[in-house]
Design a protein around this motif. Structure first.
Motif, mmCIF file in Angstrom:
data_model
loop_
_atom_site.group_PDB
_atom_site.id
_atom_site.type_symbol
_atom_site.label_atom_id
_atom_site.label_comp_id
_atom_site.label_asym_id
_atom_site.label_seq_id
_atom_site.Cartn_x
_atom_site.Cartn_y
_atom_site.Cartn_z
ATOM 1 N N GLN A 167 0.840 -1.207 0.000
ATOM 2 C CA GLN A 167 0.000 0.000 0.000
ATOM 3 C C GLN A 167 0.871 1.252 0.000
ATOM 4 N N SER A 168 2.008 1.194 0.674
ATOM 5 C CA SER A 168 2.934 2.334 0.686
ATOM 6 C C SER A 168 3.497 2.591 -0.710
ATOM 7 N N VAL A 169 3.701 1.519 -1.484
ATOM 8 C CA VAL A 169 4.147 1.680 -2.882
ATOM 9 C C VAL A 169 3.040 2.363 -3.698
ATOM 10 N N ARG A 170 1.794 1.960 -3.473
ATOM 11 C CA ARG A 170 0.665 2.603 -4.168
ATOM 12 C C ARG A 170 0.596 4.089 -3.827
ATOM 13 N N ASN A 171 0.855 4.406 -2.548
ATOM 14 C CA ASN A 171 0.890 5.819 -2.137
ATOM 15 C C ASN A 171 2.015 6.556 -2.851
ATOM 16 N N TRP A 172 3.149 5.882 -3.018
ATOM 17 C CA TRP A 172 4.290 6.487 -3.708
ATOM 18 C C TRP A 172 3.910 6.827 -5.151
ATOM 19 N N VAL A 173 3.272 5.883 -5.821
ATOM 20 C CA VAL A 173 2.845 6.110 -7.214
ATOM 21 C C VAL A 173 1.877 7.290 -7.275
ATOM 22 N N ARG A 174 0.910 7.306 -6.367
ATOM 23 C CA ARG A 174 -0.092 8.387 -6.330
ATOM 24 C C ARG A 174 0.562 9.749 -6.099
ATOM 25 N N ASP A 175 1.536 9.793 -5.197
ATOM 26 C CA ASP A 175 2.122 11.081 -4.796
ATOM 27 C C ASP A 175 3.268 11.544 -5.686
#
Length: 197
Positions: free
Chosen positions: A74-82
């Motif tokens: 989920q932290s990787v998904r946040n990275w992509v989003r941000d």
């Protein structure tokens, strides 16, 4: 008089016991999402950004991904989003593939005998590993890709509480994601400069 004193003592003990029974255990800490909104986004000359998660947590020992207060994937998904933005080029797609987002517990050897009784040993070693691929594919068939990998390890002492263990999990995932962010940005700037805007 003595019986009155004894009665007061018993009442005092009963009230103390009742008050102690009302003390609630400390609340479980709530950990924030790991985000990257404080960093400048990277603008890729693509029309779409997709995420593919190829890592499936086994949900059994020695894996502990399901115990983390903040998950690595989920932290990787946040990275992509941000951190990633498209510039609207419909002829190209960026695909982020999570190859590994594991957290594994390894038991450590403890001192035996008298030394083991008087020494507080490190009882477990946790290994946090992240491997992510970023691939840009164009309609023409040409493509470019980079990978970023990060690892963090941390041992914990025997007798650690659940809250202390969760705090260790969180700080290590946070450190892992910081290292991943730096590695991925460096790789993008070095090998995908043609796609940066």
């Amino acid at each position: 008089m003595a019986s009155l004193r004894r009665l007061l003592t018993i009442l005092s003990l009963l009230m103390t016991t009742a008050l102690l029974g009302c003390v609630a255990p400390p609340p479980n800490p709530v950990y924030p999402e790991i985000t990257f909104q404080h960093l400048n986004p990277l603008y890729l000359n693509v029309g779409e950004i997709k995420i593919v998660d190829e890592f499936t947590p086994p949900l059994k020992h020695p894996h502990v991904e399901h115990e983390l207060p903040v998950s690595i994937d989920q932290s990787v998904r946040n990275w992509v989003r941000d951190r990633l933005r498209t510039t609207g080029n419909s002829g190209a797609v960026a695909t982020i593939t999570i190859k590994d987002a594991s957290a594994v517990e390894q038991g450590l050897e403890k001192d035996s005998g008298l030394k083991g009784l008087i020494t507080k040993n490190q009882s477990e070693l946790y290994v946090f590993h992240l491997l992510v691929e970023l691939k840009i594919t164009e309609i023409s068939g040409s493509s470019a890709f980079v990978t970023a990998e990060a690892t963090r390890t941390k041992s914990v002492p025997e007798g650690i509480t659940l809250n202390q263990r969760e705090k260790t999990y969180f700080t290590q995932v946070e450190s892992l994601m910081r290292a991943f962010d730096q590695e991925m940005e460096k790789s993008i700037r070095t090998f995908m400069g043609a796609y940066l805007r």
